[in-house]
Design a protein around this motif. Structure first.
Motif, PDB file in Angstrom:
ATOM      1  N   PHE A 288       0.843  -1.198   0.000  1.00 44.03           N
ATOM      2  CA  PHE A 288       0.000   0.000   0.000  1.00 44.03           C
ATOM      3  C   PHE A 288       0.877   1.245   0.000  1.00 44.03           C
ATOM      4  CE2 PHE A 288      -1.692   3.523   2.465  1.00 44.03           C
ATOM      5  CZ  PHE A 288      -2.755   3.881   1.656  1.00 44.03           C
ATOM      6  N   PHE A 289       1.928   1.243   0.815  1.00 42.42           N
ATOM      7  CA  PHE A 289       2.839   2.388   0.883  1.00 42.42           C
ATOM      8  C   PHE A 289       3.420   2.690  -0.499  1.00 42.42           C
ATOM      9  CE2 PHE A 289       7.327   3.671   1.165  1.00 42.42           C
ATOM     10  CZ  PHE A 289       7.197   4.884   1.805  1.00 42.42           C
ATOM     11  N   ILE A 290       3.902   1.657  -1.173  1.00 45.73           N
ATOM     12  CA  ILE A 290       4.496   1.856  -2.499  1.00 45.73           C
ATOM     13  C   ILE A 290       3.443   2.308  -3.504  1.00 45.73           C
ATOM     14  CG2 ILE A 290       5.652   0.707  -4.426  1.00 45.73           C
ATOM     15  CD1 ILE A 290       6.972  -1.141  -2.348  1.00 45.73           C
ATOM     16  N   GLY A 291       2.330   1.568  -3.564  1.00 41.24           N
ATOM     17  CA  GLY A 291       1.295   1.869  -4.551  1.00 41.24           C
ATOM     18  C   GLY A 291       0.660   3.224  -4.343  1.00 41.24           C
ATOM     19  N   TYR A 292       0.415   3.573  -3.084  1.00 39.83           N
ATOM     20  CA  TYR A 292      -0.216   4.863  -2.803  1.00 39.83           C
ATOM     21  C   TYR A 292       0.677   6.009  -3.261  1.00 39.83           C
ATOM     22  CZ  TYR A 292      -1.219   9.121  -0.323  1.00 39.83           C
ATOM     23  OH  TYR A 292      -1.429  10.441  -0.035  1.00 39.83           O
ATOM     24  N   ILE A 293       1.967   5.966  -2.895  1.00 41.27           N
ATOM     25  CA  ILE A 293       2.858   7.076  -3.253  1.00 41.27           C
ATOM     26  C   ILE A 293       2.965   7.214  -4.765  1.00 41.27           C
ATOM     27  CG2 ILE A 293       5.233   7.919  -3.142  1.00 41.27           C
ATOM     28  CD1 ILE A 293       5.470   6.802  -0.382  1.00 41.27           C
ATOM     29  N   VAL A 294       3.097   6.077  -5.467  1.00 43.68           N
ATOM     30  CA  VAL A 294       3.196   6.121  -6.926  1.00 43.68           C
ATOM     31  C   VAL A 294       1.974   6.804  -7.527  1.00 43.68           C
ATOM     32  CG1 VAL A 294       3.144   4.694  -9.025  1.00 43.68           C
ATOM     33  CG2 VAL A 294       4.738   4.144  -7.174  1.00 43.68           C
ATOM     34  N   TYR A 295       0.796   6.373  -7.121  1.00 44.46           N
ATOM     35  CA  TYR A 295      -0.427   6.926  -7.723  1.00 44.46           C
ATOM     36  C   TYR A 295      -0.763   8.302  -7.166  1.00 44.46           C
ATOM     37  CZ  TYR A 295      -1.668   2.977 -10.610  1.00 44.46           C
ATOM     38  OH  TYR A 295      -1.679   2.036 -11.611  1.00 44.46           O
ATOM     39  N   ALA A 296      -0.446   8.554  -5.907  1.00 44.48           N
ATOM     40  CA  ALA A 296      -0.730   9.875  -5.333  1.00 44.48           C
ATOM     41  C   ALA A 296       0.085  10.949  -6.044  1.00 44.48           C
ATOM     42  CB  ALA A 296      -0.430   9.878  -3.842  1.00 44.48           C
ATOM     43  N   LEU A 297       1.335  10.660  -6.348  1.00 45.14           N
ATOM     44  CA  LEU A 297       2.169  11.619  -7.077  1.00 45.14           C
ATOM     45  C   LEU A 297       1.608  11.888  -8.472  1.00 45.14           C
ATOM     46  CD1 LEU A 297       5.752  10.402  -6.068  1.00 45.14           C
ATOM     47  CD2 LEU A 297       4.603  12.501  -5.324  1.00 45.14           C
ATOM     48  N   ILE A 298       1.197  10.808  -9.142  1.00 48.31           N
ATOM     49  CA  ILE A 298       0.623  10.964 -10.484  1.00 48.31           C
ATOM     50  C   ILE A 298      -0.676  11.765 -10.418  1.00 48.31           C
ATOM     51  CG2 ILE A 298      -0.366   9.735 -12.462  1.00 48.31           C
ATOM     52  CD1 ILE A 298       1.531   7.440 -11.826  1.00 48.31           C
ATOM     53  N   PHE A 299      -1.543  11.417  -9.489  1.00 52.50           N
ATOM     54  CA  PHE A 299      -2.836  12.108  -9.373  1.00 52.50           C
ATOM     55  C   PHE A 299      -2.635  13.579  -9.003  1.00 52.50           C
ATOM     56  CE2 PHE A 299      -4.533   8.147 -10.029  1.00 52.50           C
ATOM     57  CZ  PHE A 299      -5.899   8.050  -9.827  1.00 52.50           C
ATOM     58  N   ALA A 300      -1.652  13.849  -8.140  1.00 48.52           N
ATOM     59  CA  ALA A 300      -1.399  15.236  -7.739  1.00 48.52           C
ATOM     60  C   ALA A 300      -0.896  16.055  -8.918  1.00 48.52           C
ATOM     61  CB  ALA A 300      -0.383  15.275  -6.601  1.00 48.52           C
ATOM     62  N   GLY A 301       0.053  15.507  -9.675  1.00 53.50           N
ATOM     63  CA  GLY A 301       0.581  16.224 -10.825  1.00 53.50           C
ATOM     64  C   GLY A 301      -0.474  16.497 -11.869  1.00 53.50           C
TER      65      GLY A 301
ATOM     66  N   ILE B  11      11.881  -2.281  -7.228  1.00 58.32           N
ATOM     67  CA  ILE B  11      11.592  -1.527  -8.460  1.00 58.32           C
ATOM     68  C   ILE B  11      10.610  -0.397  -8.160  1.00 58.32           C
ATOM     69  CG2 ILE B  11      10.533  -1.669 -10.756  1.00 58.32           C
ATOM     70  CD1 ILE B  11      11.574  -4.540 -10.923  1.00 58.32           C
ATOM     71  N   GLY B  12       9.597  -0.697  -7.359  1.00 53.46           N
ATOM     72  CA  GLY B  12       8.622   0.333  -6.987  1.00 53.46           C
ATOM     73  C   GLY B  12       9.245   1.451  -6.181  1.00 53.46           C
ATOM     74  N   LEU B  13      10.130   1.106  -5.236  1.00 57.68           N
ATOM     75  CA  LEU B  13      10.771   2.119  -4.405  1.00 57.68           C
ATOM     76  C   LEU B  13      11.710   3.002  -5.223  1.00 57.68           C
ATOM     77  CD1 LEU B  13      11.554  -0.052  -1.251  1.00 57.68           C
ATOM     78  CD2 LEU B  13       9.858   1.777  -1.420  1.00 57.68           C
ATOM     79  N   ILE B  14      12.400   2.410  -6.193  1.00 52.78           N
ATOM     80  CA  ILE B  14      13.276   3.193  -7.060  1.00 52.78           C
ATOM     81  C   ILE B  14      12.474   4.154  -7.932  1.00 52.78           C
ATOM     82  CG2 ILE B  14      14.886   3.023  -9.011  1.00 52.78           C
ATOM     83  CD1 ILE B  14      15.893   0.407  -7.811  1.00 52.78           C
ATOM     84  N   THR B  15      11.273   3.732  -8.307  1.00 51.39           N
ATOM     85  CA  THR B  15      10.419   4.547  -9.164  1.00 51.39           C
ATOM     86  C   THR B  15       9.952   5.820  -8.459  1.00 51.39           C
ATOM     87  OG1 THR B  15       9.654   2.562 -10.303  1.00 51.39           O
ATOM     88  CG2 THR B  15       8.318   4.541 -10.582  1.00 51.39           C
ATOM     89  N   ILE B  16       9.775   5.758  -7.141  1.00 49.14           N
ATOM     90  CA  ILE B  16       9.187   6.879  -6.392  1.00 49.14           C
ATOM     91  C   ILE B  16       9.975   8.179  -6.532  1.00 49.14           C
ATOM     92  CG2 ILE B  16       8.658   7.709  -4.070  1.00 49.14           C
ATOM     93  CD1 ILE B  16       7.709   4.857  -3.418  1.00 49.14           C
ATOM     94  N   PRO B  17      11.292   8.215  -6.263  1.00 53.47           N
ATOM     95  CA  PRO B  17      12.004   9.501  -6.412  1.00 53.47           C
ATOM     96  C   PRO B  17      12.035  10.001  -7.847  1.00 53.47           C
ATOM     97  CG  PRO B  17      13.546   7.707  -5.977  1.00 53.47           C
ATOM     98  CD  PRO B  17      12.178   7.166  -5.740  1.00 53.47           C
ATOM     99  N   LEU B  18      12.085   9.094  -8.812  1.00 56.27           N
ATOM    100  CA  LEU B  18      12.057   9.511 -10.217  1.00 56.27           C
ATOM    101  C   LEU B  18      10.712  10.154 -10.543  1.00 56.27           C
ATOM    102  CD1 LEU B  18      13.701   6.335 -11.835  1.00 56.27           C
ATOM    103  CD2 LEU B  18      14.821   8.501 -11.209  1.00 56.27           C
ATOM    104  N   LEU B  19       9.657   9.524 -10.031  1.00 55.77           N
ATOM    105  CA  LEU B  19       8.317  10.045 -10.269  1.00 55.77           C
ATOM    106  C   LEU B  19       8.108  11.370  -9.546  1.00 55.77           C
ATOM    107  CD1 LEU B  19       5.901   9.019 -11.882  1.00 55.77           C
ATOM    108  CD2 LEU B  19       5.023   7.971  -9.798  1.00 55.77           C
ATOM    109  N   LEU B  20       8.691  11.498  -8.356  1.00 52.52           N
ATOM    110  CA  LEU B  20       8.568  12.743  -7.596  1.00 52.52           C
ATOM    111  C   LEU B  20       9.198  13.902  -8.359  1.00 52.52           C
ATOM    112  CD1 LEU B  20       7.869  14.344  -5.057  1.00 52.52           C
ATOM    113  CD2 LEU B  20      10.041  13.573  -4.055  1.00 52.52           C
ATOM    114  N   ALA B  21      10.357  13.682  -8.949  1.00 53.18           N
ATOM    115  CA  ALA B  21      11.026  14.744  -9.709  1.00 53.18           C
ATOM    116  C   ALA B  21      10.171  15.194 -10.888  1.00 53.18           C
ATOM    117  CB  ALA B  21      12.388  14.247 -10.198  1.00 53.18           C
TER     118      ALA B  21
END
Length: 400
Positions: free
Chosen positions: A275-288, A364-374
């Motif tokens: 949930f932590f990984i999935g939420y951050i990935v989608y929350a960043l996308i939805f916010a942007g 892979i999901g955790l590595i994706t988070i900072p890239l997605l955040l940028a």
């Protein structure tokens, strides 16, 4: 004159504000209680349903030949049923018990063989088992005329199933695994999708009400984005934690935890991590993407793609994975960061994915988070500063 807050303090103040707003909302409290009750009720219903593999049979004491009876019990066992046997002193007592529903059916023996006693329609399990027992007894009697008796090839061909040589045995998913997989998929879908939508709606609300302009006077856009995602994430994680706790405690109280082929507590821990990984990935996308519009009515037009992705992941996990957990589509989706938070934990619950595979997908999901955040921070920072008509994604990426 404005004062720029430190990074940590700015992010935490925004996160604390989001946590307070969500946790105090009546809708949050009510929905959390309702879903927790549904989980408890669902597991209880599953336990009751799982215990319905019993079939009660009555017979008149000492009036059925042992060969018939052992064949009858063997047939029930082969069907995955547990017999509950009741004996009665007479045929009249047995008939009365069947009519009053004390047993699912009765079994008697006369000069023609076995007979099933039924109230209205014969119980299919009892009928099938009695038929197999009678046929088995008849074949056994005929074997006495064969040269080799029960060891004669003809007798074996009549009584033994055909041999099977399986070249690629599929992974079988037990009923308990399928149930847990469905609950896991539902919780993750609900938490990730609901949390992401809350982020997107909050972004649009702050942008349309001009609150974001006041906030940006004290914090940087990426700090505001991080704080919002963190705050809603903590509140959502608390909700999912309640759901997981309700499921794990209920499973243990009902004795389901000991019947499952995996550690239910470990599954609960994996659910929280995914949930932590999935939420951050989608929350960043939805916010942007939410920063591209200024009205709630326009939100659906910009978040359609991530919505389709998360729904696809959920449907893949609860429809395709139970029937074909080894399929290439399911395996590939369990490593893609946009689908793995739902598909991989379901595969893990089915016993298909090993611990090493799960950790690789999580990494892979955790590595994706900072890239997605940028990436999303740039879209968000450029988007929230402009109100009015919907902003094109490429324009938000180009602006400095």
């Amino acid at each position: 004159m404005t004062t720029q807050l430190s990074t940590f303090k700015a992010i935490w103040l925004i996160a604390k504000r989001e946590i307070g707003m969500i946790m105090r909302a009546k809708s949050t409290i009510i929905s959390t209680v309702i879903i927790a009750v549904l989980i408890i009720g669902g597991l209880t219903a599953f336990k009751l349903f799982a215990d319905r593999n019993e079939v009660s049979v009555g017979y008149v004491d000492q009036q059925i030949e042992a060969t018939y009876f052992s064949g009858f019990l063997t047939a029930l066992d082969d069907a995955g049923l547990e017999p509950v046997i009741e004996t009665y002193p007479s045929l009249e007592a047995l008939n009365k018990a069947v009519e009053e529903g004390e047993v699912d059916g009765g079994l008697i023996e006369d000069e023609q063989g076995l007979k099933v006693v039924a109230h209205e329609n014969p119980d299919s399990a009892i009928y099938d088992a009695a038929t197999k027992a009678q046929q088995g007894k008849s074949i056994l009697d005929l074997s006495e005329a064969l040269p080799g008796g029960v060891n004669d090839p003809l007798f074996k061909n009549l009584t033994e199933p055909v041999r099977v040589d399986v070249l690629n045995p599929p992974t079988e998913v037990e009923g308990s695994q399928a149930a847990v997989g469905f609950i896991v998929g539902f919780l993750l879908y609900l938490g990730i999708f609901g949390g992401g939508m809350s982020v997107a709606q909050g972004v649009v609300e702050e942008k349309s009400s001009r609150v974001v302009e006041i906030l940006l006077a004290s914090v940087r856009p990426w700090q505001l984005l991080t704080g919002k995602v963190m705050g809603i994430g903590i509140a959502s994680l608390a909700q999912v934690g309640v759901y997981v706790g309700a499921g794990v405690i209920t499973a243990r109280v009902l004795g389901l935890a000991t019947e499952l082929p995996f550690d239910i507590l470990a599954v609960g821990g994996w659910v929280l991590l995914w949930f932590f990984i999935g939420y951050i990935v989608y929350a960043l996308i939805f916010a942007g993407l939410g920063a591209l519009v200024s009205r709630q009515e326009d939100l659906g037009s910009v978040i359609m793609l991530p919505m389709i992705l998360i729904i696809f992941a959920y449907m893949l996990g609860v429809t395709v994975a139970p029937n074909d957990p080894d399929s290439t589509l399911v395996a590939v989706a369990s490593y893609i960061p946009f689908t793995s938070p739902i598909v991989m934990p379901i595969r893990s619950a089915y016993g298909v994915a090993g611990t090493g595979e799960v950790w690789i997908a999580a990494l892979i999901g955790l590595i994706t988070i900072p890239l997605l955040l940028a990436l999303t921070a740039k879209i968000y920072g450029n988007g929230v500063r402009r109100s009015g008509a919907k902003i094109k994604l490429r324009d938000a990426l180009k602006q400095s």
